[in-house]
Write a protein that holds these residues in place. Structure first.
Motif, PDB file in Angstrom:
ATOM      1  N   ALA A  48       5.503  -4.730  -4.005  1.00 26.38           N
ATOM      2  CA  ALA A  48       6.954  -4.768  -3.784  1.00 26.38           C
ATOM      3  C   ALA A  48       7.438  -3.422  -3.238  1.00 26.38           C
ATOM      4  N   ARG A  49       6.917  -2.354  -3.808  1.00 28.10           N
ATOM      5  CA  ARG A  49       7.355  -1.027  -3.338  1.00 28.10           C
ATOM      6  C   ARG A  49       6.860  -0.744  -1.925  1.00 28.10           C
ATOM      7  N   ALA A  50       5.696  -1.280  -1.578  1.00 24.05           N
ATOM      8  CA  ALA A  50       5.201  -1.082  -0.211  1.00 24.05           C
ATOM      9  C   ALA A  50       6.139  -1.774   0.776  1.00 24.05           C
ATOM     10  N   PRO A  71      -7.857  -4.491  -2.443  1.00 21.96           N
ATOM     11  CA  PRO A  71      -8.176  -4.733  -3.858  1.00 21.96           C
ATOM     12  C   PRO A  71      -7.956  -3.480  -4.707  1.00 21.96           C
ATOM     13  N   ASP A  72      -7.708  -3.706  -5.982  1.00 22.25           N
ATOM     14  CA  ASP A  72      -7.344  -2.597  -6.866  1.00 22.25           C
ATOM     15  C   ASP A  72      -8.535  -1.675  -7.174  1.00 22.25           C
ATOM     16  N   ALA A  73      -8.195  -0.429  -7.417  1.00 27.22           N
ATOM     17  CA  ALA A  73      -9.123   0.587  -7.945  1.00 27.22           C
ATOM     18  C   ALA A  73     -10.416   0.664  -7.106  1.00 27.22           C
ATOM     19  N   GLU A  74     -11.579   0.788  -7.753  1.00 28.80           N
ATOM     20  CA  GLU A  74     -12.826   1.022  -7.003  1.00 28.80           C
ATOM     21  C   GLU A  74     -13.183  -0.140  -6.077  1.00 28.80           C
TER      22      GLU A  74
HETATM   23  N1  LIG Z   1     -10.747  12.748  -2.704  1.00 28.01           N
HETATM   24  C1  LIG Z   1     -10.811  13.507  -3.769  1.00 28.01           C
HETATM   25  O1  LIG Z   1     -10.825  14.737  -3.687  1.00 28.01           O
HETATM   26  C2  LIG Z   1     -10.813  12.858  -5.123  1.00 28.01           C
HETATM   27  C3  LIG Z   1     -10.656  13.645  -6.276  1.00 28.01           C
HETATM   28  C4  LIG Z   1     -10.612  13.015  -7.518  1.00 28.01           C
HETATM   29  C5  LIG Z   1     -10.739  11.627  -7.604  1.00 28.01           C
HETATM   30  N2  LIG Z   1     -10.897  10.897  -6.468  1.00 28.01           N
HETATM   31  C6  LIG Z   1     -11.004   9.430  -6.538  1.00 28.01           C
HETATM   32  O2  LIG Z   1      -9.807   8.909  -7.088  1.00 28.01           O
HETATM   33  C7  LIG Z   1     -10.091   7.647  -7.678  1.00 28.01           C
HETATM   34  C8  LIG Z   1      -9.382   7.540  -9.019  1.00 28.01           C
HETATM   35  O3  LIG Z   1      -7.994   7.672  -8.787  1.00 28.01           O
HETATM   36  P1  LIG Z   1      -6.917   7.184  -9.874  1.00 28.01           P
HETATM   37  O4  LIG Z   1      -7.265   7.742 -11.194  1.00 28.01           O
HETATM   38  O5  LIG Z   1      -5.594   7.457  -9.294  1.00 28.01           O
HETATM   39  O6  LIG Z   1      -7.229   5.626 -10.019  1.00 28.01           O
HETATM   40  P2  LIG Z   1      -6.816   4.333  -9.166  1.00 28.01           P
HETATM   41  O7  LIG Z   1      -6.493   4.651  -7.780  1.00 28.01           O
HETATM   42  O8  LIG Z   1      -7.910   3.362  -9.432  1.00 28.01           O
HETATM   43  O9  LIG Z   1      -5.483   3.854  -9.899  1.00 28.01           O
HETATM   44  C9  LIG Z   1      -5.542   3.511 -11.285  1.00 28.01           C
HETATM   45  C10 LIG Z   1      -4.733   2.255 -11.556  1.00 28.01           C
HETATM   46  O10 LIG Z   1      -3.343   2.560 -11.529  1.00 28.01           O
HETATM   47  C11 LIG Z   1      -2.653   1.611 -10.732  1.00 28.01           C
HETATM   48  N3  LIG Z   1      -1.482   2.304 -10.188  1.00 28.01           N
HETATM   49  C12 LIG Z   1      -1.459   3.267  -9.252  1.00 28.01           C
HETATM   50  N4  LIG Z   1      -0.223   3.765  -9.116  1.00 28.01           N
HETATM   51  C13 LIG Z   1       0.562   3.078  -9.980  1.00 28.01           C
HETATM   52  C14 LIG Z   1       1.947   3.161 -10.311  1.00 28.01           C
HETATM   53  N5  LIG Z   1       2.755   4.067  -9.769  1.00 28.01           N
HETATM   54  N6  LIG Z   1       2.417   2.294 -11.251  1.00 28.01           N
HETATM   55  C15 LIG Z   1       1.588   1.397 -11.856  1.00 28.01           C
HETATM   56  N7  LIG Z   1       0.271   1.299 -11.601  1.00 28.01           N
HETATM   57  C16 LIG Z   1      -0.236   2.137 -10.665  1.00 28.01           C
HETATM   58  C17 LIG Z   1      -3.662   1.163  -9.717  1.00 28.01           C
HETATM   59  O11 LIG Z   1      -3.313  -0.093  -9.185  1.00 28.01           O
HETATM   60  C18 LIG Z   1      -4.940   1.129 -10.561  1.00 28.01           C
HETATM   61  O12 LIG Z   1      -5.047  -0.073 -11.272  1.00 28.01           O
HETATM   62  C19 LIG Z   1     -11.601   7.531  -7.786  1.00 28.01           C
HETATM   63  O13 LIG Z   1     -12.075   6.629  -6.813  1.00 28.01           O
HETATM   64  C20 LIG Z   1     -12.100   8.934  -7.464  1.00 28.01           C
HETATM   65  O14 LIG Z   1     -13.361   8.952  -6.819  1.00 28.01           O
HETATM   66  C21 LIG Z   1     -10.920  11.482  -5.252  1.00 28.01           C
END
Ligand SMILES: NC(=O)c1ccc[n+]([C@@H]2O[C@H](COP(=O)([O-])OP(=O)(O)OC[C@H]3O[C@@H](n4cnc5c(N)ncnc54)[C@H](O)[C@@H]3O)[C@@H](O)[C@H]2O)c1
Length: 211
Positions: A48-50, A71-74
């Motif tokens: 919705a926010r997108a 898809p969500d997360a990983e």
């Molecule tokens: N590129 C880098 O330097 C770097 C550094 C650290 C981690 N990472 C990567 O980041 C990932 C983990 O990121 P994460 O912890 O943000 O997890 P994520 O992206 O999986 O998000 C966690 C959950 O929160 C939900 N979500 C996100 N924003 C939301 C919001 N505002 N309100 C409600 N739900 C929301 C998502 O749908 C998901 O289910 C891993 O894949 C990791 O490898 C990358």
């Protein structure tokens, strides 16, 4: 910190990180003036926010904005999902002067960054992280990547964003466990560079982790 803070990251190219409630207002101006097409990559939770973001970015019809719900997360950090984004871009005739916006947690910003780094050998990227981990770590620094069957983050690229927008209002819907998980990175930064971060957390842990 005032309500809105700009952190300038040095480098070639350097970029700004806008932090604060309501900083999503800056998204339109964060894009280069010549950008005509934008791909917003987002998870199902932020659908919705997108949609609202799309309206905001259309700039009264001057830009075409496409949404890629992944898809969500990983599950979103797979080459098949990158190919889904490349397909949308190819079908929309995305050029070198168009842009990708990563709108989600670290998994989304990693995938969106990888897609931006690889389309036509690199197009503009603006990151809008929506988790604490995304704001303090994943969406800053220019590391992008996807997983393979053999392991996490095995394929990727360094690709600096043009801007990172950390709108703290976006954190209000984040589940508490996700917020606390992100704070581990904040604590790490306290131990490595800024002990005053640890002082602030120790003084009032509830307030410090209240998003
Ligand atoms: N590129 C880098 O330097 C770097 C550094 C650290 C981690 N990472 C990567 O980041 C990932 C983990 O990121 P994460 O912890 O943000 O997890 P994520 O992206 O999986 O998000 C966690 C959950 O929160 C939900 N979500 C996100 N924003 C939301 C919001 N505002 N309100 C409600 N739900 C929301 C998502 O749908 C998901 O289910 C891993 O894949 C990791 O490898 C990358």
């Amino acid at each position: 910190m005032t309500d809105r803070t700009i952190i300038s990251v040095a480098g070639d190219p350097g970029y700004d990180i806008a932090v604060g409630p309501g900083s999503l207002d800056r998204l339109g101006e964060a894009l280069s003036p010549g950008v005509r097409k934008v791909l917003v990559v987002h998870p199902p939770t932020l659908g919705a926010r997108a949609g609202e973001l799309r309206t905001r970015l259309m700039d009264e019809g001057r830009r075409e904005v496409l949404l890629a719900e992944i898809p969500d997360a990983e599950q979103g950090k797979r080459v098949e999902v990158a190919a889904f984004c490349w397909q949308i871009m190819g079908q929309a005739d995305f050029t070198r002067t168009d842009a990708v916006v990563g709108f989600g947690g670290g998994a989304v910003t990693d995938l969106a960054g990888f897609v931006a780094a690889t389309w036509l050998r690199g197009v503009e990227l603006v990151q809008v992280p929506t988790t604490v981990l995304g704001m303090v770590d994943a969406a800053v620094g220019g590391k992008t990547g996807i997983n393979t069957a053999e392991g996490k983050n095995l394929v990727g690229a360094f690709w600096a964003p043009r801007a990172v927008i950390c709108d703290l209002d976006l954190l209000h819907t984040l589940p508490k466990n996700e917020a606390v998980a992100g704070f581990a990175e904040v604590v790490k930064a306290g131990f490595i560079w800024h002990p005053q971060i640890l002082d602030a957390i120790e003084a009032d842990p509830e307030a410090a982790t209240d998003v």
